[in-house]
Scaffold this motif. Structure first.
Motif, PDB file in Angstrom:
ATOM      1  N   LEU A  31      48.816 -11.034 -29.330  1.00 17.65           N
ATOM      2  CA  LEU A  31      48.121 -12.148 -29.886  1.00 17.65           C
ATOM      3  C   LEU A  31      46.960 -11.720 -30.520  1.00 17.65           C
ATOM      4  N   MET A  32      46.316 -10.448 -30.182  1.00 17.80           N
ATOM      5  CA  MET A  32      45.010 -10.112 -30.993  1.00 17.80           C
ATOM      6  C   MET A  32      45.537  -9.432 -32.110  1.00 17.80           C
ATOM      7  N   SER A  33      46.902  -8.949 -32.403  1.00 14.78           N
ATOM      8  CA  SER A  33      47.351  -8.623 -33.664  1.00 14.78           C
ATOM      9  C   SER A  33      46.879  -6.929 -33.773  1.00 14.78           C
ATOM     10  N   VAL A  34      47.117  -6.374 -32.443  1.00 16.89           N
ATOM     11  CA  VAL A  34      46.836  -4.892 -32.615  1.00 16.89           C
ATOM     12  C   VAL A  34      47.811  -4.084 -33.183  1.00 16.89           C
ATOM     13  N   PRO A  35      47.503  -3.126 -33.758  1.00 18.08           N
ATOM     14  CA  PRO A  35      48.575  -2.182 -34.581  1.00 18.08           C
ATOM     15  C   PRO A  35      49.697  -1.708 -33.658  1.00 18.08           C
ATOM     16  N   GLN A  36      51.017  -1.640 -33.928  1.00 21.60           N
ATOM     17  CA  GLN A  36      52.052  -1.188 -33.283  1.00 21.60           C
ATOM     18  C   GLN A  36      51.823   0.385 -32.793  1.00 21.60           C
ATOM     19  N   LYS A  37      51.136   0.976 -33.621  1.00 22.69           N
ATOM     20  CA  LYS A  37      50.935   2.699 -33.263  1.00 22.69           C
ATOM     21  C   LYS A  37      50.051   2.325 -32.012  1.00 22.69           C
ATOM     22  N   VAL A  38      48.937   1.597 -32.111  1.00 21.46           N
ATOM     23  CA  VAL A  38      48.067   1.629 -30.966  1.00 21.46           C
ATOM     24  C   VAL A  38      48.845   1.361 -29.586  1.00 21.46           C
ATOM     25  N   ILE A  39      49.411   0.074 -29.832  1.00 15.02           N
ATOM     26  CA  ILE A  39      50.022  -0.334 -28.480  1.00 15.02           C
ATOM     27  C   ILE A  39      51.269   0.683 -28.144  1.00 15.02           C
ATOM     28  N   ASP A  40      51.917   1.592 -28.856  1.00 15.37           N
ATOM     29  CA  ASP A  40      52.741   2.804 -28.513  1.00 15.37           C
ATOM     30  C   ASP A  40      51.747   3.677 -27.734  1.00 15.37           C
ATOM     31  N   VAL A  41      50.602   4.028 -28.211  1.00 11.01           N
ATOM     32  CA  VAL A  41      49.747   4.971 -27.476  1.00 11.01           C
ATOM     33  C   VAL A  41      49.341   4.404 -26.000  1.00 11.01           C
ATOM     34  N   LEU A  42      48.952   3.262 -25.936  1.00 11.22           N
ATOM     35  CA  LEU A  42      48.903   2.476 -24.666  1.00 11.22           C
ATOM     36  C   LEU A  42      49.845   2.212 -23.825  1.00 11.22           C
ATOM     37  N   ALA A  43      51.154   2.194 -24.424  1.00  7.53           N
ATOM     38  CA  ALA A  43      52.393   2.166 -23.697  1.00  7.53           C
ATOM     39  C   ALA A  43      52.694   3.562 -22.950  1.00  7.53           C
ATOM     40  N   HIS A  44      52.492   4.527 -23.634  1.00  5.46           N
ATOM     41  CA  HIS A  44      52.803   5.900 -23.023  1.00  5.46           C
ATOM     42  C   HIS A  44      51.601   6.091 -22.023  1.00  5.46           C
ATOM     43  N   MET A  45      50.325   5.621 -22.119  1.00  4.62           N
ATOM     44  CA  MET A  45      49.543   6.101 -21.206  1.00  4.62           C
ATOM     45  C   MET A  45      49.515   5.136 -20.015  1.00  4.62           C
ATOM     46  N   GLY A  46      50.761   4.101 -20.185  1.00  8.98           N
ATOM     47  CA  GLY A  46      50.767   3.220 -18.781  1.00  8.98           C
ATOM     48  C   GLY A  46      50.100   2.015 -18.768  1.00  8.98           C
ATOM     49  N   LEU A  47      49.133   1.598 -19.804  1.00  9.81           N
ATOM     50  CA  LEU A  47      48.334   0.492 -20.232  1.00  9.81           C
ATOM     51  C   LEU A  47      49.010  -0.909 -20.796  1.00  9.81           C
ATOM     52  N   SER A  48      50.261  -0.741 -21.400  1.00  9.52           N
ATOM     53  CA  SER A  48      51.084  -1.767 -21.749  1.00  9.52           C
ATOM     54  C   SER A  48      52.312  -1.502 -21.857  1.00  9.52           C
ATOM     55  N   ILE A  49      53.381  -2.445 -22.036  1.00 12.44           N
ATOM     56  CA  ILE A  49      54.513  -2.440 -22.170  1.00 12.44           C
ATOM     57  C   ILE A  49      54.935  -2.058 -23.682  1.00 12.44           C
ATOM     58  N   SER A  50      56.170  -1.514 -23.957  1.00 14.79           N
ATOM     59  CA  SER A  50      56.398  -1.167 -25.257  1.00 14.79           C
ATOM     60  C   SER A  50      56.510  -2.319 -26.339  1.00 14.79           C
ATOM     61  N   VAL A  51      56.618  -2.100 -27.462  1.00 12.71           N
ATOM     62  CA  VAL A  51      56.507  -3.257 -28.600  1.00 12.71           C
ATOM     63  C   VAL A  51      57.841  -3.763 -28.640  1.00 12.71           C
ATOM     64  N   ILE A  52      58.850  -3.162 -28.177  1.00 12.95           N
ATOM     65  CA  ILE A  52      60.077  -3.926 -28.184  1.00 12.95           C
ATOM     66  C   ILE A  52      60.124  -5.039 -26.993  1.00 12.95           C
ATOM     67  N   SER A  53      59.482  -4.644 -25.628  1.00 15.33           N
ATOM     68  CA  SER A  53      59.504  -5.477 -24.454  1.00 15.33           C
ATOM     69  C   SER A  53      58.544  -6.679 -24.865  1.00 15.33           C
ATOM     70  N   ILE A  54      57.569  -6.346 -25.640  1.00 17.12           N
ATOM     71  CA  ILE A  54      56.846  -7.469 -25.983  1.00 17.12           C
ATOM     72  C   ILE A  54      57.708  -8.491 -26.905  1.00 17.12           C
ATOM     73  N   HIS A  55      57.954  -8.202 -27.601  1.00 15.24           N
ATOM     74  CA  HIS A  55      59.065  -8.908 -28.750  1.00 15.24           C
ATOM     75  C   HIS A  55      60.047  -9.692 -27.774  1.00 15.24           C
ATOM     76  N   ASN A  56      60.404  -9.112 -26.838  1.00 19.84           N
ATOM     77  CA  ASN A  56      61.587  -9.588 -25.982  1.00 19.84           C
ATOM     78  C   ASN A  56      60.825 -10.758 -25.090  1.00 19.84           C
ATOM     79  N   VAL A  57      59.733 -10.558 -24.541  1.00 17.04           N
ATOM     80  CA  VAL A  57      58.878 -11.435 -23.636  1.00 17.04           C
ATOM     81  C   VAL A  57      58.590 -12.480 -24.599  1.00 17.04           C
ATOM     82  N   ILE A  58      57.953 -12.500 -25.808  1.00 18.51           N
ATOM     83  CA  ILE A  58      57.612 -13.494 -26.683  1.00 18.51           C
ATOM     84  C   ILE A  58      58.898 -14.597 -27.024  1.00 18.51           C
TER      85      ILE A  58
END
Length: 213
Positions: A100-127
């Protein structure tokens, strides 16, 4: 230089605490302990008696306790998600928030690897899943007989309907003008500077100022 008074010492400590506010929020209490170790017993007793110092210390302790709880929840969530991918409630909420905050995909990938977020594909599936669920709820509301009855009534009286079953209500501009001319609530009475509408409005403003300052 003369000996500093107790109030001067207390105010100096208060402003010193204000400069280290970010350290207090982060839970770094080493600065305060070091400062307190250097002060004398008299200065420490004076600072404890000062109400401003006490209230600030209470706020710092409350913030540190809250941050400690947040850190504990985040650590437990990361451990659970690393052991079971389905235990990703916190990561899912953060992933949707990042989307929702339009965070860049690369940032989300880094946070997903850190365990703080789900992957971008999972986010799109949830939406996509949420969109389908919302569309199903809207369709269910349209299929409701009461909603359809209301829509049929409005469409029957709509002027755009080529075959209306009822006569639509027409608004006459002259009736509106007549109503405006005969309106006495918005016009001041003889001998009055304010109309009844403005008088009522002034009373409400005065009541708000008296009650809430």
């Amino acid at each position: 230089m003369g000996k500093a008074t107790a109030d001067d010492i207390v105010m100096t400590e208060v402003f010193a605490d204000a400069e280290h506010d970010l350290g207090e929020i982060g839970g770094d209490n080493g600065v305060d302990e070091f400062a307190m170790s250097d002060t004398s017993n008299e200065e420490r007793n004076n600072s404890q008696k000062h109400p401003l110092k006490q209230s600030r210390s209470a706020q710092v302790e409350a913030r540190n306790a809250t941050l400690q709880i947040i850190k504990t929840v985040v650590c437990i969530s990361i451990i659970l998600q690393s052991s079971n991918e389905r235990c990703n409630y916190l990561q899912g909420l953060l992933g949707i928030f990042f989307h929702l905050m339009s965070v860049p995909q690369k940032v989300i990938d880094v946070l997903a690897h850190m365990g703080l977020s789900i992957s971008v594909i999972s986010i799109h599936n949830v939406i996509h899943s949420m969109s389908k669920e919302i569309a199903a709820n809207i369709k269910q509301g349209i299929d409701n007989p009461n909603a359809l009855c209301c829509l049929a009534t409005l469409w029957a009286a709509d002027s755009r309907n080529p075959a209306p079953s009822t006569i639509a209500v027409e608004i006459n501009e002259f009736d509106m003008l007549k109503h405006h001319i005969n309106d006495t609530y918005s016009r001041p009475k003889p001998g009055k500077h304010l109309s009844p509408r403005l008088t009522a409005f002034a009373w409400h403003v005065q009541d708000i100022l008296v009650q809430h300052g």
